[in-house]
Design a protein around this motif. Structure first.
Motif, short mmCIF file in Angstrom:
data_model
loop_
_atom_site.label_atom_id
_atom_site.label_comp_id
_atom_site.label_asym_id
_atom_site.label_seq_id
_atom_site.Cartn_x
_atom_site.Cartn_y
_atom_site.Cartn_z
N PRO A 116 0.71 -7.59 0.60
CA PRO A 116 1.05 -6.23 1.05
C PRO A 116 0.11 -5.14 0.53
O PRO A 116 -0.28 -4.24 1.27
CB PRO A 116 2.48 -6.06 0.53
N ARG A 117 -0.28 -5.25 -0.71
CA ARG A 117 -1.20 -4.26 -1.30
C ARG A 117 -2.52 -4.19 -0.52
O ARG A 117 -3.04 -3.11 -0.25
CB ARG A 117 -1.43 -4.64 -2.77
N LYS A 118 -3.05 -5.35 -0.18
CA LYS A 118 -4.32 -5.40 0.57
C LYS A 118 -4.15 -4.90 2.00
O LYS A 118 -5.04 -4.25 2.55
CB LYS A 118 -4.87 -6.84 0.58
N ILE A 119 -3.01 -5.19 2.60
CA ILE A 119 -2.74 -4.70 3.96
C ILE A 119 -2.69 -3.18 3.97
O ILE A 119 -3.27 -2.53 4.85
CB ILE A 119 -1.44 -5.33 4.51
N VAL A 120 -2.03 -2.59 2.99
CA VAL A 120 -1.95 -1.12 2.93
C VAL A 120 -3.32 -0.52 2.66
O VAL A 120 -3.68 0.51 3.25
CB VAL A 120 -0.88 -0.66 1.92
N ALA A 121 -4.12 -1.14 1.82
CA ALA A 121 -5.48 -0.64 1.58
C ALA A 121 -6.30 -0.67 2.88
O ALA A 121 -7.02 0.28 3.20
CB ALA A 121 -6.17 -1.45 0.49
N ALA A 122 -6.16 -1.74 3.66
CA ALA A 122 -6.86 -1.83 4.95
C ALA A 122 -6.28 -0.82 5.95
O ALA A 122 -7.03 -0.23 6.75
CB ALA A 122 -6.74 -3.26 5.51
N TRP A 123 -4.97 -0.59 5.88
CA TRP A 123 -4.31 0.42 6.73
C TRP A 123 -4.92 1.80 6.45
O TRP A 123 -5.19 2.57 7.38
CB TRP A 123 -2.81 0.41 6.47
N VAL A 124 -5.14 2.13 5.18
CA VAL A 124 -5.75 3.42 4.81
C VAL A 124 -7.15 3.52 5.41
O VAL A 124 -7.52 4.58 5.95
CB VAL A 124 -5.77 3.62 3.28
N ASN A 174 -8.22 6.45 8.06
CA ASN A 174 -9.34 7.36 7.85
C ASN A 174 -10.38 7.32 8.96
O ASN A 174 -11.21 8.22 9.07
CB ASN A 174 -9.98 7.10 6.48
N LYS A 175 -10.30 6.31 9.83
CA LYS A 175 -11.16 6.26 11.02
C LYS A 175 -10.54 7.02 12.19
O LYS A 175 -11.17 7.18 13.23
CB LYS A 175 -11.42 4.81 11.42
N ALA A 176 -9.28 7.46 12.02
CA ALA A 176 -8.56 8.22 13.06
C ALA A 176 -8.55 7.47 14.40
O ALA A 176 -8.72 8.05 15.46
CB ALA A 176 -9.14 9.62 13.22
N ASP A 177 -8.32 6.17 14.32
CA ASP A 177 -8.31 5.32 15.51
C ASP A 177 -6.89 4.77 15.70
O ASP A 177 -6.46 3.85 14.99
CB ASP A 177 -9.32 4.18 15.31
N ASP A 213 -7.64 16.91 11.42
CA ASP A 213 -8.49 15.96 10.71
C ASP A 213 -7.77 15.58 9.42
O ASP A 213 -7.59 16.42 8.54
CB ASP A 213 -9.85 16.57 10.39
N MET A 214 -7.37 14.32 9.34
CA MET A 214 -6.61 13.87 8.18
C MET A 214 -7.40 12.80 7.43
O MET A 214 -8.02 11.94 8.06
CB MET A 214 -5.26 13.30 8.63
N VAL A 215 -7.33 12.88 6.11
CA VAL A 215 -7.98 11.90 5.25
C VAL A 215 -6.98 11.49 4.18
O VAL A 215 -6.34 12.35 3.57
CB VAL A 215 -9.24 12.49 4.58
N CYS A 216 -6.86 10.20 3.99
CA CYS A 216 -5.95 9.65 2.98
C CYS A 216 -6.80 9.11 1.83
O CYS A 216 -7.64 8.23 2.04
CB CYS A 216 -5.10 8.55 3.58
N ILE A 217 -6.57 9.62 0.64
CA ILE A 217 -7.25 9.14 -0.56
C ILE A 217 -6.21 8.40 -1.40
O ILE A 217 -5.20 8.99 -1.79
CB ILE A 217 -7.86 10.30 -1.36
N ILE A 218 -6.46 7.14 -1.65
CA ILE A 218 -5.52 6.33 -2.43
C ILE A 218 -5.54 6.76 -3.89
O ILE A 218 -6.60 6.83 -4.51
CB ILE A 218 -5.89 4.84 -2.32
N LYS A 269 -3.30 11.30 -1.75
CA LYS A 269 -3.60 12.73 -1.68
C LYS A 269 -4.62 12.90 -0.57
O LYS A 269 -5.16 11.92 -0.04
CB LYS A 269 -4.14 13.24 -3.02
N ASP A 270 -4.85 14.16 -0.22
CA ASP A 270 -5.92 14.44 0.74
C ASP A 270 -6.87 15.45 0.12
O ASP A 270 -6.59 16.01 -0.93
CB ASP A 270 -5.36 14.86 2.10
N PRO A 271 -8.02 15.68 0.75
CA PRO A 271 -9.01 16.60 0.17
C PRO A 271 -8.52 18.04 0.03
O PRO A 271 -9.09 18.82 -0.74
CB PRO A 271 -10.19 16.52 1.15
N LEU A 272 -7.46 18.42 0.76
CA LEU A 272 -6.94 19.78 0.70
C LEU A 272 -5.86 19.95 -0.37
O LEU A 272 -5.34 21.05 -0.55
CB LEU A 272 -6.38 20.18 2.07
N GLY A 273 -5.51 18.87 -1.06
CA GLY A 273 -4.55 18.96 -2.15
C GLY A 273 -3.14 18.49 -1.82
O GLY A 273 -2.27 18.47 -2.68
N LEU A 274 -2.90 18.13 -0.56
CA LEU A 274 -1.58 17.61 -0.19
C LEU A 274 -1.39 16.25 -0.83
O LEU A 274 -2.34 15.47 -0.95
CB LEU A 274 -1.48 17.49 1.33
#
Length: 118
Positions: free
Chosen positions: A3-11, A15-18, A58-63, A78-83
């Motif tokens: 599951p950990r690896k699946i979520v990392a791949a999901w992120v 981040n490709k917004a596809d 434009d959304m970016v997910c930072i683990i 978090k995201d680059p805007l602080g959320l």
């Protein structure tokens, strides 16, 4: 895949917004329940929701952390805007069967200059 690896791949897919790519992580009868937005049921409905969201901002997910407990993975992000937020993913047979996410929708809307519902 764990599951950990699946979520990392999901992120990575997020981040490709596809929407097509990210929807491949879900089972056909999956539920994605973002507390700020409500529940979306079914892989195709989840794909459509991501397609709409990716076209809006434009959304970016930072683990920050990914924790794993059996069939579950928990993502702190978090995201680059602080959320900041977190997501809980129930993985069955290598697919996301259930997802629940917590984040501040008002801050998101303000940060992206989007209309605030009245």
């Amino acid at each position: 895949m764990r599951p950990r690896k699946i979520v990392a791949a999901w992120v990575e897919a997020f981040n490709k917004a596809d929407a097509d790519l990210i929807s491949n992580f879900y089972s056909d009868d999956a539920t994605n329940h973002q507390i700020a937005d409500g529940e979306v049921v079914g892989k195709e409905a989840i794909r459509a929701k991501f397609e709409q969201e990716f076209s809006t901002a434009d959304m970016v997910c930072i683990i920050e952390n990914i924790f794993e407990d059996g069939e579950w993975a928990i993502l702190e992000w978090k995201d680059p805007l602080g959320l900041r937020g977190c997501g809980f993913f129930h993985i069955i047979n290598g697919k996301i069967h259930f997802q629940r996410g917590y984040w501040d929708k008002l801050s998101f809307l303000k940060q992206h200059g989007l209309p605030i519902p009245q």
